[in-house]
Write an enzyme that holds these catalytic residues in place. Structure first.
Site, short mmCIF file in Angstrom:
data_model
loop_
_atom_site.label_atom_id
_atom_site.label_comp_id
_atom_site.label_asym_id
_atom_site.label_seq_id
_atom_site.Cartn_x
_atom_site.Cartn_y
_atom_site.Cartn_z
CB THR A 287 -10.39 -3.24 5.14
OG1 THR A 287 -10.40 -3.17 3.71
CG2 THR A 287 -11.00 -4.59 5.52
CD GLU B 235 -9.59 -5.40 0.45
OE1 GLU B 235 -9.74 -6.61 0.25
OE2 GLU B 235 -8.50 -4.81 0.32
P1 NAD Z 1 0.63 -5.64 7.75
O1 NAD Z 1 0.43 -7.00 7.19
O2 NAD Z 1 1.67 -4.75 7.18
O3 NAD Z 1 0.92 -5.74 9.32
C1 NAD Z 1 0.24 -6.61 10.16
C2 NAD Z 1 1.01 -6.71 11.48
O4 NAD Z 1 0.27 -7.57 12.35
C3 NAD Z 1 2.40 -7.32 11.34
O5 NAD Z 1 3.32 -6.56 12.09
C4 NAD Z 1 2.25 -8.71 11.91
O6 NAD Z 1 3.44 -9.22 12.52
C5 NAD Z 1 1.16 -8.50 12.95
N1 NAD Z 1 0.41 -9.73 13.25
C6 NAD Z 1 -0.13 -10.61 12.38
N2 NAD Z 1 -0.74 -11.61 13.04
C7 NAD Z 1 -0.60 -11.33 14.37
C8 NAD Z 1 -1.04 -11.98 15.54
N3 NAD Z 1 -1.72 -13.11 15.49
N4 NAD Z 1 -0.73 -11.42 16.74
C9 NAD Z 1 -0.02 -10.26 16.80
N5 NAD Z 1 0.42 -9.61 15.70
C10 NAD Z 1 0.13 -10.14 14.51
O7 NAD Z 1 -0.82 -4.96 7.68
P2 NAD Z 1 -1.21 -3.44 7.44
O8 NAD Z 1 -1.29 -3.19 5.99
O9 NAD Z 1 -0.35 -2.57 8.29
O10 NAD Z 1 -2.70 -3.45 8.00
C11 NAD Z 1 -2.95 -3.18 9.38
C12 NAD Z 1 -4.44 -3.25 9.61
O11 NAD Z 1 -5.12 -2.33 8.78
C13 NAD Z 1 -5.04 -4.62 9.29
O12 NAD Z 1 -6.00 -4.91 10.27
C14 NAD Z 1 -5.69 -4.42 7.93
O13 NAD Z 1 -6.80 -5.28 7.78
C15 NAD Z 1 -6.11 -2.97 8.01
N6 NAD Z 1 -6.20 -2.25 6.74
C16 NAD Z 1 -5.15 -2.26 5.87
C17 NAD Z 1 -5.23 -1.51 4.69
C18 NAD Z 1 -4.07 -1.46 3.72
O14 NAD Z 1 -4.19 -0.83 2.66
N7 NAD Z 1 -2.92 -2.04 4.03
C19 NAD Z 1 -6.38 -0.78 4.40
C20 NAD Z 1 -7.43 -0.79 5.32
C21 NAD Z 1 -7.32 -1.53 6.49
P1 TYD Z 2 -3.11 -5.13 -3.10
O1 TYD Z 2 -2.01 -4.16 -2.91
O2 TYD Z 2 -2.83 -6.59 -2.87
O3 TYD Z 2 -4.34 -4.63 -2.20
P2 TYD Z 2 -5.88 -5.14 -2.17
O4 TYD Z 2 -5.97 -6.44 -2.85
O5 TYD Z 2 -6.15 -5.25 -0.70
O6 TYD Z 2 -6.67 -4.04 -2.82
O7 TYD Z 2 -3.65 -5.00 -4.58
C1 TYD Z 2 -4.11 -3.75 -5.10
C2 TYD Z 2 -4.64 -4.01 -6.49
O8 TYD Z 2 -3.55 -4.39 -7.35
C3 TYD Z 2 -5.63 -5.17 -6.54
O9 TYD Z 2 -6.66 -4.86 -7.49
C4 TYD Z 2 -4.80 -6.35 -7.05
C5 TYD Z 2 -3.75 -5.68 -7.92
N1 TYD Z 2 -2.43 -6.35 -7.96
C6 TYD Z 2 -1.83 -6.62 -9.20
O10 TYD Z 2 -2.39 -6.32 -10.28
N2 TYD Z 2 -0.60 -7.21 -9.22
C7 TYD Z 2 0.05 -7.56 -8.07
O11 TYD Z 2 1.18 -8.15 -8.14
C8 TYD Z 2 -0.57 -7.28 -6.81
C9 TYD Z 2 0.10 -7.63 -5.52
C10 TYD Z 2 -1.81 -6.64 -6.81
#
Ligand code: NAD
Ligand code: TYD
Length: 379
Positions: free
Chosen positions: A140, A142
């Site tokens: 990420t 982050e």
């Molecule tokens: P999510 O929380 O929607 O999904 C995570 C999945 O991992 C779930 O299906 C959960 O059951 C599984 N999981 C959790 N712990 C586990 C374990 N110990 N063993 C096996 N499975 C497990 O997350 P997401 O938003 O789909 O993110 C997926 C990946 O992408 C993560 O590594 C996250 O850090 C990364 N990522 C997410 C974002 C975003 O905007 N959501 C952006 C950049 C990177």
């Molecule tokens: P989020 O979707 O949790 O992603 P991330 O923290 O990984 O960027 O949040 C996106 C942005 O929105 C973040 O600046 C926090 C803000 N936020 C709110 O203002 N209200 C909310 O209820 C949530 C979940 C997030």
């Protein structure tokens, strides 16, 4: 025929990734490993698991015996690690779980893969690896910390995470690179900005706001709403991972983002306006509203659906101000470009949530209400 172990694919991005890969490539086999935590939902990928091209195994990435068994049963060419605890707010409440899954789980996968993929030693004592294998870590933006008003994260930006979530993802990246540097393990890492699209759990900003609007609830915006995130449609992320897996050099790290910075408050206002527009153009969608008061025309009223629903609430602890990705390396070296414009992607996403209320009901039927009450009660 290439065989993939894809972890965490019952979650948001992993599920979109396997759908993308199965649609794009005929000659692949995917084994999904997912612990089905609150964020994982088997129904999301039920239609993809045909036990021919795609298999599902319920299990934890921290379980070494299970991973060893899977590696022995399938001759994986690729491991793509999406599995993680992914929500910053939860990481503030229960940091240790994030360290366990995100750091130790990743190390466990790396080490099991080392056991299965190493086939000898070179003259300097470095392990040699089965040809064509690769471990890909989904990371990420982050990990880079937070930006001020100017500038972008490049792959050279020093790692400087702030939340327990981002610190755990940074540690995972570093252990992945340690396996590359120490054992010459073939690895790649992608660091993507905030994703949006279908199947995102409604704890994250966009699906949470959509859900609350439909329920007529207040829309919690942390702080003054000026924090900036750089949004990317999930399919564009999946496409980038596919390209990195197949085109990148071992040890390469790529940032992924589509130059789409938005303040949170603008995302929330846009979501309200879009739902209102869809429900004005097609009043049948109003059936999904919890409040069903009729207006003078005998239609379900939506006059209340406006910016007055917004409620500025207590800020997130350590809230990163701004994320913004410079994606020029992946564009230049691999030819990746995002395809979905935000204006289109956000409408597609909102429309998907309106059309898939059963999915939302299903994934929030467990502990969601408790989570919501606890997370937002003191805000
Ligand atoms: P999510 O929380 O929607 O999904 C995570 C999945 O991992 C779930 O299906 C959960 O059951 C599984 N999981 C959790 N712990 C586990 C374990 N110990 N063993 C096996 N499975 C497990 O997350 P997401 O938003 O789909 O993110 C997926 C990946 O992408 C993560 O590594 C996250 O850090 C990364 N990522 C997410 C974002 C975003 O905007 N959501 C952006 C950049 C990177
Ligand atoms: P989020 O979707 O949790 O992603 P991330 O923290 O990984 O960027 O949040 C996106 C942005 O929105 C973040 O600046 C926090 C803000 N936020 C709110 O203002 N209200 C909310 O209820 C949530 C979940 C997030």
């Amino acid at each position: 025929m290439k065989t993939y172990l894809v972890t965490g694919a019952a979650g948001f991005i992993g599920a979109n990734f396997i759908k993308y890969m199965l649609a794009k490539h005929d000659d692949i086999k995917i084994v999904v490993l997912d612990a089905l935590t609150y964020a994982g939902n088997l129904a999301t990928i039920a239609n993809d698991i045909d036990n021919e091209r795609c298999y599902f195994v319920k299990g934890n990435i921290c379980d070494r015996n299970l991973i060893d068994q899977l590696l022995a049963n399938y001759r994986f060419d690729y491991i793509v690690n999406f599995a993680a605890e992914s929500h910053v707010d939860r990481s503030i409440e229960v940091p240790q779980l994030f360290l366990q899954t995100n750091i130790l789980g990743t190390q466990n996968l790396l080490d099991a893969a080392r056991g299965a993929w190493v086939n000898g030693k070179d003259e300097n004592g470095y392990p040699t690896w089965r040809k064509g294998v690769r471990f890909h870590q989904v990371s990420t933006d982050e990990v880079y910390g937070s930006l001020g008003a100017e500038g972008f994260f490049t792959e050279e930006t020093p790692l400087n995470p702030h939340s327990p979530y981002s610190a755990s993802k940074t540690s995972a990246d570093m252990i992945v690179m340690a396996y590359h540097d120490t054992y010459k393990m073939p690895v790649t890492i992608t660091r993507c900005s905030n994703n949006y699209g279908p199947y995102q759990f409604p704890e994250k900003l966009i699906p949470l706001i959509i859900k609350n609007i439909l329920e007529g609830k207040r829309l919690p915006v942390y702080g003054n709403g000026t924090n900036v995130r750089d949004w990317l449609y999930v399919d564009d992320h999946c496409k980038a991972i596919d390209m990195v897996l197949h085109q990148a050099e071992d040890g390469a790290i790529y940032n992924i983002g589509g130059h789409n910075e938005m303040q949170n408050i603008d995302i929330v206002k846009l979501t309200i306006a879009t739902i209102r527009r869809i429900m004005t153009e097609n009043p049948s969608y109003r059936q999904y509203l919890k409040k069903k008061e009729l207006n003078e025309a005998g239609e379900i009223d939506i006059e209340w659906m406006n910016d007055s629903l917004i409620s500025f609430v207590k800020d997130r602890l350590g809230h990163d101000m701004r994320y913004a990705i410079d994606p020029s390396k992946i564009s230049r070296e691999l030819g990746w470009l995002p395809e979905t414009k935000f204006e289109d992607g956000i409408v597609k996403t909102i429309q998907w949530y309106l059309d898939n209320q059963e999915w939302v009901k299903n994934v929030t039927s467990g502990n969601y209400q408790n989570y919501y009450d606890n997370m937002y009660k003191n805000r």
